[in-house]
Design a protein around this motif. Structure first.
Motif, PDB file in Angstrom:
ATOM      1  N   ASP A   1       0.628  -1.279  -0.241  1.00 46.91           N
ATOM      2  CA  ASP A   1       0.138  -0.251  -0.367  1.00 46.91           C
ATOM      3  C   ASP A   1       1.100   1.258  -0.055  1.00 46.91           C
ATOM      4  O   ASP A   1       0.818   1.879  -0.711  1.00 46.91           O
ATOM      5  N   GLN A   2       1.878   1.157   0.632  1.00 47.14           N
ATOM      6  CA  GLN A   2       3.010   2.313   0.608  1.00 47.14           C
ATOM      7  C   GLN A   2       3.257   2.475  -0.537  1.00 47.14           C
ATOM      8  O   GLN A   2       3.773   3.939  -0.606  1.00 47.14           O
ATOM      9  N   SER A   3       3.827   1.675  -1.139  1.00 49.89           N
ATOM     10  CA  SER A   3       4.518   1.754  -2.975  1.00 49.89           C
ATOM     11  C   SER A   3       3.482   2.258  -3.549  1.00 49.89           C
ATOM     12  O   SER A   3       3.702   3.210  -3.863  1.00 49.89           O
ATOM     13  N   ARG A   4       2.369   1.986  -3.402  1.00 60.14           N
ATOM     14  CA  ARG A   4       1.494   2.393  -4.127  1.00 60.14           C
ATOM     15  C   ARG A   4       1.312   4.258  -3.929  1.00 60.14           C
ATOM     16  O   ARG A   4       0.845   5.252  -5.078  1.00 60.14           O
ATOM     17  N   PHE A   5       1.051   4.172  -2.558  1.00 56.27           N
ATOM     18  CA  PHE A   5       0.787   5.535  -2.215  1.00 56.27           C
ATOM     19  C   PHE A   5       2.036   6.910  -2.793  1.00 56.27           C
ATOM     20  O   PHE A   5       1.786   7.580  -3.058  1.00 56.27           O
ATOM     21  N   GLU A   6       3.481   6.328  -2.662  1.00 58.18           N
ATOM     22  CA  GLU A   6       4.632   6.723  -3.216  1.00 58.18           C
ATOM     23  C   GLU A   6       4.815   6.579  -4.088  1.00 58.18           C
ATOM     24  O   GLU A   6       4.882   8.031  -5.325  1.00 58.18           O
ATOM     25  N   ILE A   7       3.894   6.123  -5.217  1.00 57.24           N
ATOM     26  CA  ILE A   7       3.618   7.230  -7.230  1.00 57.24           C
ATOM     27  C   ILE A   7       2.388   6.850  -6.740  1.00 57.24           C
ATOM     28  O   ILE A   7       3.011   8.329  -7.488  1.00 57.24           O
ATOM     29  N   MET A   8       1.615   7.354  -6.293  1.00 61.40           N
ATOM     30  CA  MET A   8       0.236   8.741  -6.202  1.00 61.40           C
ATOM     31  C   MET A   8       0.979   9.930  -6.008  1.00 61.40           C
ATOM     32  O   MET A   8       1.163  10.376  -7.087  1.00 61.40           O
ATOM     33  N   ARG A   9       1.933   9.708  -4.774  1.00 62.46           N
ATOM     34  CA  ARG A   9       2.719  11.003  -4.933  1.00 62.46           C
ATOM     35  C   ARG A   9       3.322  11.088  -5.717  1.00 62.46           C
ATOM     36  O   ARG A   9       4.608  12.249  -6.149  1.00 62.46           O
ATOM     37  N   ARG A  10       4.265  10.844  -6.545  1.00 63.02           N
ATOM     38  CA  ARG A  10       5.404  10.876  -7.003  1.00 63.02           C
ATOM     39  C   ARG A  10       5.030  11.716  -8.371  1.00 63.02           C
ATOM     40  O   ARG A  10       4.907  12.715  -9.699  1.00 63.02           O
ATOM     41  N   LEU A  11       3.381  11.010  -9.237  1.00 62.15           N
ATOM     42  CA  LEU A  11       2.418  11.279  -9.965  1.00 62.15           C
ATOM     43  C   LEU A  11       2.501  12.795  -9.760  1.00 62.15           C
ATOM     44  O   LEU A  11       1.290  13.715 -10.737  1.00 62.15           O
ATOM     45  N   GLY A  12       2.475  13.451  -8.459  1.00 65.17           N
ATOM     46  CA  GLY A  12       1.547  14.650  -8.126  1.00 65.17           C
ATOM     47  C   GLY A  12       0.452  13.911  -7.319  1.00 65.17           C
ATOM     48  O   GLY A  12      -0.352  15.354  -7.485  1.00 65.17           O
TER      49      GLY A  12
END
Length: 181
Positions: free
Chosen positions: A95-106
């Motif tokens: 889950d945290q990895s996926r949230f990091e993806i969303m953070r990198r996407l802005g």
């Protein structure tokens, strides 16, 4: 002449080798005690964020190494309580990895564990999970669906963000494919 051994440094190096050694072989990248999700390459982060056996085994390698439970291939030989602990930590890290993806996407302004190292997230998982539960990720105001998100209750906001995960993975995949180099 006597040698002075820094036991804490030795323990840290041993822990890094147990936890991150398999990742070095798998991903060809170096990691250490302070490595956070934000430090992972886009390719590695993407591979860890995908659902399925490959990412699960990568997380098992990390978790079982850090917790000194043996190699990931021995997962099914652990007692049921240890298996559940590894699975719970795996699902949390995914889950945290996926949230990091969303953070990198802005798409996200922040998420609660973004400042924690991977070691901290494994070693103090219950504490970090509790903190994250009380501090859910927040959609960025710049996201086109922000007004719809803001009108929802807190629980519905979390669901709203989770429903965006497949689209985030697909968008991130395209970003990786079209990166120069």
């Amino acid at each position: 002449m006597t040698k002075i051994v820094n036991f804490q440094a030795y323990r840290t190096r041993a822990l890094e080798q147990r936890g991150f050694g398999p990742w070095y072989k798998r991903f060809g990248e170096s990691y250490g005690e302070k490595t956070r999700l934000s430090d992972l390459s886009e390719k590695t982060l993407y591979l860890l964020s995908l659902p399925g056996e490959t990412s699960a085994m990568a997380f098992y390698e990390l978790i079982m190494g850090i917790l000194d439970l043996g190699k990931a291939s021995k997962f099914y030989y652990l007692d049921k309580e240890e298996q559940m602990q590894v699975v719970d930590i795996h699902l949390f890290l995914a889950d945290q990895s996926r949230f990091e993806i969303m953070r990198r996407l802005g798409w996200l302004d922040r998420f609660a564990s973004e400042k924690d190292s991977l070691l901290e997230m494994v070693q103090a998982c219950e504490k970090v999970m509790a903190f994250c539960k009380h501090n859910p990720p927040e959609l960025a105001e710049s996201h086109p669906d922000y007004n719809a998100y803001k009108a929802l209750t807190q629980l519905d906001r979390e669901t709203f963000i989770r429903r965006m995960l497949p689209q985030a993975l697909e968008t991130f995949k395209k970003r990786i494919i079209f990166q120069p180099g």
